[in-house]
Write an enzyme that holds these catalytic residues in place. Structure first.
Site, short mmCIF file in Angstrom:
data_model
loop_
_atom_site.label_atom_id
_atom_site.label_comp_id
_atom_site.label_asym_id
_atom_site.label_seq_id
_atom_site.Cartn_x
_atom_site.Cartn_y
_atom_site.Cartn_z
N GLU A 44 25.15 72.63 75.48
CA GLU A 44 26.36 71.88 76.19
C GLU A 44 27.13 71.50 74.86
OE1 GLU A 44 26.71 66.93 77.06
OE2 GLU A 44 24.87 67.98 77.36
N LYS A 134 21.60 62.33 84.29
CA LYS A 134 21.37 62.28 82.81
C LYS A 134 20.76 60.71 82.44
CE LYS A 134 24.48 61.77 78.62
NZ LYS A 134 25.72 62.64 78.16
#
Length: 215
Positions: A44, A134
């Protein structure tokens, strides 16, 4: 571009997302190479990185064979999300829920992972169409939060970011997380040019995740 289900499968099966805040595309690529060697399936690149779009584009071009999936992090709005997707990002991560960003990702069939820190936020993210939520900030919420959430919401796919370490990685997985987002506790060696340490840590994280899942 890999199909959405393939990207999600790689993230969940691998269980570890390396959150990269590199200073350059070259550093990001070296971190990525070290992570691949350590068994990591997902990288990421956060939009706090200078020139993040160029870094994503370069990595997406370098790893187009599917050996690793490249995502964009710290995406706050659909405009940034679209820029990231056009650059080659295969999933989008946000610190909080922005419904328009989730809609954008669903429109283009790109996995979206907005951040949430309460039961209401998690439900709202699921209702909006988030693929994985998340859990953020992880260091403030802890594995106990996930375990409590999974009681009334066993269907929630959760991934913590922030404060995830080798010491608590197993606790997060056993609490019910589908994957872990790890930043500085994995990639800190890059600041000193010690990329071998990233590979070593990645292998250790993967081993802890595997052991926790086996119980």
């Amino acid at each position: 571009m890999l199909p959405k289900y393939t990207v999600l499968q790689k993230i969940v099966e691998g269980g570890l997302v390396a959150v990269v805040r590199a200073e350059s595309a070259d550093q990001a690529k070296r971190i990525t190479d070290a992570c691949i060697e350590g068994g990591v399936a997902a990288i990421e690149i956060t939009f706090t990185v200078p020139g993040a779009v160029d870094v994503i584009r370069e990595l997406a071009g370098a790893y187009h064979s599917g050996e690793i999936v490249i995502g964009a992090g710290t995406v706050l709005d659909p405009e940034t999300g679209r820029i990231a997707i056009l650059a080659g990002a295969q999933y989008v991560v946000s610190p909080c829920l922005n419904v328009d960003t989730v809609k954008l990702c669903n429109r283009y069939q790109v996995p979206c992972m907005p951040g949430a820190g309460s039961t209401r936020e998690i439900v709202e993210a699921m209702e909006a169409g988030a693929d994985i939520i998340k859990v953020f900030p992880g260091e403030m919420l802890g594995p106990g939060f996930v375990k409590a959430i999974k009681g009334p919401l066993p269907q929630a796919s959760l991934m913590p970011t922030g404060g995830v370490s080798l010491d608590n990685a197993g606790d997060w997985i056993r609490a019910g997380c589908v994957a872990l987002g790890v930043g500085g506790n994995l990639t800190a060696g890059a600041k000193k040019g010690d990329y071998a340490s990233i590979t070593t840590l990645a292998k250790q994280f993967m081993a802890v995740i595997g052991e926790a899942r086996a119980r």
